[in-house]
Every structure is written in structure tokens, then in C-alpha cells.
Design a protein around this motif. Structure first.
Motif, PDB file in Angstrom:
ATOM      1  N   MET A 198       3.716 -10.939  -7.881  1.00  0.00           N
ATOM      2  CA  MET A 198       4.097 -10.366  -6.599  1.00  0.00           C
ATOM      3  C   MET A 198       5.588 -10.085  -6.544  1.00  0.00           C
ATOM      4  O   MET A 198       6.026  -9.068  -6.007  1.00  0.00           O
ATOM      5  CB  MET A 198       3.686 -11.307  -5.458  1.00  0.00           C
ATOM      6  CG  MET A 198       3.578 -10.600  -4.111  1.00  0.00           C
ATOM      7  SD  MET A 198       2.385  -9.241  -4.144  1.00  0.00           S
ATOM      8  CE  MET A 198       3.388  -7.844  -3.706  1.00  0.00           C
ATOM      9  N   GLU A 208       8.850  -1.977  -6.448  1.00  0.00           N
ATOM     10  CA  GLU A 208       8.782  -1.154  -5.239  1.00  0.00           C
ATOM     11  C   GLU A 208      10.182  -0.764  -4.784  1.00  0.00           C
ATOM     12  O   GLU A 208      10.442   0.386  -4.389  1.00  0.00           O
ATOM     13  CB  GLU A 208       8.073  -1.937  -4.136  1.00  0.00           C
ATOM     14  CG  GLU A 208       7.995  -1.208  -2.813  1.00  0.00           C
ATOM     15  CD  GLU A 208       7.617  -2.163  -1.693  1.00  0.00           C
ATOM     16  OE1 GLU A 208       7.974  -1.862  -0.547  1.00  0.00           O
ATOM     17  OE2 GLU A 208       6.998  -3.197  -1.978  1.00  0.00           O
ATOM     18  N   GLU A 241       3.710   0.060  -2.679  1.00  0.00           N
ATOM     19  CA  GLU A 241       3.302  -1.150  -3.407  1.00  0.00           C
ATOM     20  C   GLU A 241       2.344  -0.800  -4.532  1.00  0.00           C
ATOM     21  O   GLU A 241       2.490  -1.263  -5.667  1.00  0.00           O
ATOM     22  CB  GLU A 241       2.652  -2.145  -2.448  1.00  0.00           C
ATOM     23  CG  GLU A 241       3.620  -2.801  -1.480  1.00  0.00           C
ATOM     24  CD  GLU A 241       2.915  -3.693  -0.476  1.00  0.00           C
ATOM     25  OE1 GLU A 241       1.668  -3.837  -0.577  1.00  0.00           O
ATOM     26  OE2 GLU A 241       3.595  -4.252   0.409  1.00  0.00           O
ATOM     27  N   VAL A 242       1.342   0.030  -4.220  1.00  0.00           N
ATOM     28  CA  VAL A 242       0.363   0.416  -5.234  1.00  0.00           C
ATOM     29  C   VAL A 242       1.022   1.208  -6.357  1.00  0.00           C
ATOM     30  O   VAL A 242       0.776   0.966  -7.550  1.00  0.00           O
ATOM     31  CB  VAL A 242      -0.787   1.225  -4.602  1.00  0.00           C
ATOM     32  CG1 VAL A 242      -1.685   1.825  -5.682  1.00  0.00           C
ATOM     33  CG2 VAL A 242      -1.610   0.339  -3.677  1.00  0.00           C
ATOM     34  N   ALA A 272       2.196   0.399   1.891  1.00  0.00           N
ATOM     35  CA  ALA A 272       1.060   0.109   1.016  1.00  0.00           C
ATOM     36  C   ALA A 272       1.052   1.047  -0.189  1.00  0.00           C
ATOM     37  O   ALA A 272       0.800   0.625  -1.322  1.00  0.00           O
ATOM     38  CB  ALA A 272      -0.246   0.240   1.793  1.00  0.00           C
ATOM     39  N   SER A 297      -7.472  -2.409  -1.589  1.00  0.00           N
ATOM     40  CA  SER A 297      -6.597  -1.253  -1.799  1.00  0.00           C
ATOM     41  C   SER A 297      -7.369   0.023  -2.084  1.00  0.00           C
ATOM     42  O   SER A 297      -6.794   1.003  -2.565  1.00  0.00           O
ATOM     43  CB  SER A 297      -5.627  -1.537  -2.955  1.00  0.00           C
ATOM     44  OG  SER A 297      -4.851  -2.678  -2.702  1.00  0.00           O
ATOM     45  N   ARG A 314      -1.810  -7.459  -4.960  1.00  0.00           N
ATOM     46  CA  ARG A 314      -1.459  -7.263  -3.553  1.00  0.00           C
ATOM     47  C   ARG A 314      -2.137  -8.273  -2.632  1.00  0.00           C
ATOM     48  O   ARG A 314      -1.644  -8.563  -1.549  1.00  0.00           O
ATOM     49  CB  ARG A 314      -1.830  -5.853  -3.096  1.00  0.00           C
ATOM     50  CG  ARG A 314      -1.077  -4.746  -3.794  1.00  0.00           C
ATOM     51  CD  ARG A 314      -1.353  -3.398  -3.138  1.00  0.00           C
ATOM     52  NE  ARG A 314      -0.811  -3.372  -1.781  1.00  0.00           N
ATOM     53  CZ  ARG A 314      -1.456  -2.877  -0.736  1.00  0.00           C
ATOM     54  NH1 ARG A 314      -2.688  -2.391  -0.867  1.00  0.00           N
ATOM     55  NH2 ARG A 314      -0.887  -2.865   0.461  1.00  0.00           N
ATOM     56  N   GLU A 373      -5.572  -4.947  -6.475  1.00  0.00           N
ATOM     57  CA  GLU A 373      -5.935  -5.791  -5.343  1.00  0.00           C
ATOM     58  C   GLU A 373      -5.616  -7.256  -5.612  1.00  0.00           C
ATOM     59  O   GLU A 373      -5.244  -7.998  -4.698  1.00  0.00           O
ATOM     60  CB  GLU A 373      -7.414  -5.602  -5.023  1.00  0.00           C
ATOM     61  CG  GLU A 373      -7.726  -4.194  -4.493  1.00  0.00           C
ATOM     62  CD  GLU A 373      -9.206  -3.935  -4.319  1.00  0.00           C
ATOM     63  OE1 GLU A 373     -10.016  -4.728  -4.862  1.00  0.00           O
ATOM     64  OE2 GLU A 373      -9.558  -2.945  -3.650  1.00  0.00           O
ATOM     65  N   GLU A 418       6.275  -6.889  -8.499  1.00  0.00           N
ATOM     66  CA  GLU A 418       5.908  -5.655  -7.834  1.00  0.00           C
ATOM     67  C   GLU A 418       6.849  -5.359  -6.666  1.00  0.00           C
ATOM     68  O   GLU A 418       7.114  -4.199  -6.363  1.00  0.00           O
ATOM     69  CB  GLU A 418       4.449  -5.706  -7.362  1.00  0.00           C
ATOM     70  CG  GLU A 418       3.433  -6.132  -8.413  1.00  0.00           C
ATOM     71  CD  GLU A 418       3.683  -5.595  -9.809  1.00  0.00           C
ATOM     72  OE1 GLU A 418       4.301  -4.538  -9.983  1.00  0.00           O
ATOM     73  OE2 GLU A 418       3.247  -6.259 -10.756  1.00  0.00           O
ATOM     74  N   GLN A 419       7.371  -6.388  -6.009  1.00  0.00           N
ATOM     75  CA  GLN A 419       8.350  -6.156  -4.955  1.00  0.00           C
ATOM     76  C   GLN A 419       9.629  -5.560  -5.536  1.00  0.00           C
ATOM     77  O   GLN A 419      10.232  -4.658  -4.953  1.00  0.00           O
ATOM     78  CB  GLN A 419       8.641  -7.462  -4.218  1.00  0.00           C
ATOM     79  CG  GLN A 419       7.487  -7.930  -3.343  1.00  0.00           C
ATOM     80  CD  GLN A 419       7.700  -9.329  -2.799  1.00  0.00           C
ATOM     81  OE1 GLN A 419       8.611 -10.043  -3.220  1.00  0.00           O
ATOM     82  NE2 GLN A 419       6.864  -9.727  -1.854  1.00  0.00           N
TER      83      GLN A 419
END
Length: 213
Positions: free
Chosen positions: A181, A188, A94-95, A91, A118, A114, A111, A184-185
């Protein structure tokens, strides 16, 4: 002072500080121009590398800091009887990925991307020094904006945000083309790679084991 004395003095300043020191402040202390101070820091970094020193000089935006090499982190923990700080949770990564590539952002934006609350993760990352407030968004309610910190740069082995690996699928206009999404993946994954070999310790970084963010 002679140049070699300036290099030694800069090393002493950074060692005594135990935290990042701006180049301007070092220049003032050495009675030199900022450009000359930059040359001094470059020489210091090169000397530490050539001597295979247990210390290394890192740059954080317009600041410099001495830290230990990650190779010796285990020895340091044994000698100082400290535990290895826990890895950041999924988590938290991800943030951080969202904030690092989109900052400044609100918690609501994090949020939205994700799809989950959060609040705890954002608060925990702020307490750990990875995130900090960056003003407020000029909309009703004026929510807090968040950005990454120098601590974030240091832990992930970055000198500045410009060192972040570009994400895939950028258009000709520089705009990211993937859905949020997926973006962000990808971000990450870049942060995991950046942080994999960046285990280094500074004077202020002897921390007890704690729960993950």
C-alpha cells in the motif's frame, strides 16, 4: 528527397495520421532506414521547439505523434467549443499506479492492494484507453491481465515506461522494499506529478465532459 524535405514529409505524415505512427512506418514512407528516420524525427522535434510552434512532437515507445502544447489547451477548447476532460479520480489514480509499476496484473491483485472492489474503475480506465488486456494468467480461471497503454504514456507525459520515476526504498537487488500500500501511494504521487503539466491535445482528443473514473 533532401533532408529538409524528409523532415517536412514526416511532419505531414504525423499531422495527417492524427495518432501515433511507428518509426518503421515513417522510414518506409520516406524510403529510409530506421536510423535515418530517427534523425528526421529528432530534427522535426528540434525545429518545432526552436520555432516556438503550437505543436510538439512526442514519442511513445517506438512511435511518434504530433500534439498541441498544453499552454494552448484553453484556447483550443474555446475555439472548438469543447469542455475540459475531467481529472482522473483518486480511485483511478490508485489503479493506474498499481498497474504502471506492477504490470501486467490481474484485477484481483489490484483489489488485494487497494482493499476494495475495483471492477468499475478498471473497466472505466479500459474504456478511456488507459488500460488494455495483456493476456491471461495461467492459473485456474485464467483471469485477465492488464497493462497500461500509449494513451497512459501520452497523458502523463512519458515516452516509455522507463521514464517512470523510480520509487523510493529500492534494495540492492532492485526489489521494492516497502509494503504494497505504501508503494502504491508513492507511485500515485509520482503519477500526479507527471500528469500535472501534461495537458496536450491531439486531433483525436476532443472529448465531451463525462463522469470521473
Amino acid at each position: 528527397m533532401e533532408f529538409y524535405q524528409c523532415v517536412a514529409a514526416a511532419e505531414a505524415i504525423l499531422f495527417a495520421a492524427g495518432e501515433p505512427v511507428s518509426v518503421d512506418r515513417i522510414a518506409l514512407a520516406l524510403d529510409q532506414s530506421t536510423a535515418d528516420a530517427e534523425e528526421v524525427l529528432t530534427a522535426l522535434a528540434a525545429r518545432l521547439e526552436s520555432e516556438n510552434s503550437g505543436l510538439r512532437l512526442i514519442r511513445l515507445n517506438d512511435k511518434a505523434q504530433l500534439c498541441t502544447r498544453g499552454d494552448y489547451a484553453a484556447c483550443i477548447r474555446v475555439a472548438l467549443e469543447t469542455r475540459k476532460a475531467p481529472a482522473l479520480s483518486q480511485a483511478a489514480l490508485e489503479v493506474l499506479a498499481i498497474v504502471a509499476y506492477r504490470q501486467p496484473v490481474t484485477r484481483a491483485y489490484i483489489e488485494q492492494v487497494r482493499g476494495v472492489d475495483s471492477a468499475y474503475t478498471v473497466s472505466s480506465l479500459a474504456e478511456k484507453g488507459f488500460l488494455e488486456e495483456a493476456g491471461r494468467l495461467e492459473v485456474p480461471g485464467r483471469p485477465v491481465l492488464f497493462k497500461t497503454t500509449e494513451q497512459f504514456l501520452r497523458v502523463f507525459g512519458l515516452s516509455s515506461l522507463a521514464d517512470l520515476t523510480p520509487l523510493p526504498e529500492e534494495g540492492a537487488d532492485g526489489q521494492l522494499q516497502l509494503p504494497n500500500m505504501e508503494l502504491e501511494q508513492a507511485a500515485e504521487g509520482q503519477l500526479k506529478l507527471a500528469g500535472a503539466e501534461s495537458e496536450q491535445v491531439t486531433e483525436a482528443e476532443v472529448v465531451p465532459e463525462e463522469s470521473e473514473a
